[in-house]
Each structure stands twice: as C-alpha cells, then as structure tokens.
Scaffold this motif. Structure first.
Motif: not given
Length: 120
Positions: A16-43
């Motif tokens: 199956e599929s999933l779509r994750l979203s993440c909204a940023a707010s606060g004090s930041f300005f271009s250029p900036y990099v957004m991304g995803w990391y993951r952590q599996a159990p015990g890893k």
C-alpha cells in the motif's frame, strides 16, 4: 524558532501507499532545505530524502542498501512551506518513525515524528 508539524502516518499493509506531509512555520527564509529522515526500531536515524527550495533532490538508501528513489517521492510546496513524501509499495522494513526536517544556515530543525507501520 522553527516549528515542523508532520502528518499522514499510520498502519498500512504491504504494497500500500502513504503520503506524509510536514508544514513549517516560524522564523526561516530562503534558501532552506526540507527533508525526511526515518528511524526504525533499534536502528539509527537515516536520511530518506531532501529537497531544496529550488527543487534539487537527494535520496537516501533503503534498509537493504537500494535507493529509495523510485519507491518514495519527495516534493514541496514553497508557497505553503510544506514538504511531502509519497511512499509507494510499502514493505515491512519501511516501518519506522519518520521525521520531517528543515535545514538552514547550518542548523537543522526536527519535527515530532510520525509513525509508519507496514504490517499484514
């Protein structure tokens, strides 16, 4: 200060599929990099993908060393300060907590993490 709020995780069956979203707010300005990391159990926490505000993308490797590119697709909406992760053909080894990030001027900000569980 930067706040990152992720959503879209859950429990799905293999393939199956999933779509994750993440909204940023606060004090930041271009250029900036957004991304995803993951952590599996015990890893360790590992890179999934990053995307610059000009659209340059970098994908990490999957747990078995194969690139996640092709299975996962990262994108962003600069107008909404939002990054997305489309995850297709999910496998049990994709089970992890997925963290949204924003990196700017040498600093990295982390979201609270969203759980993705792939199980039959």
């Amino acid at each position: 200060q930067v706040q990152l709020v992720g959503s879209g995780g859950g429990l799905v069956q293999p393939g199956e599929s999933l779509r994750l979203s993440c909204a940023a707010s606060g004090s930041f300005f271009s250029p900036y990099v957004m991304g995803w990391y993951r952590q599996a159990p015990g890893k360790q926490r590992v890179l999934v993908a990053t995307i610059t505000d000009s659209g340059n993308i970098n994908y990490g490797d999957s747990v078995n060393g194969d690139p996640v590119k092709g299975q996962f697709t990262i994108s962003r909406d600069n107008a909404k300060n939002t990054v997305y992760l489309q995850m297709n053909n999910l496998k049990p080894e994709d089970t992890a907590v997925y963290y949204c990030t924003l990196r700017q001027l040498g600093l990295i900000y982390w979201g609270q993490g969203t759980q993705v569980t792939v199980s039959s």
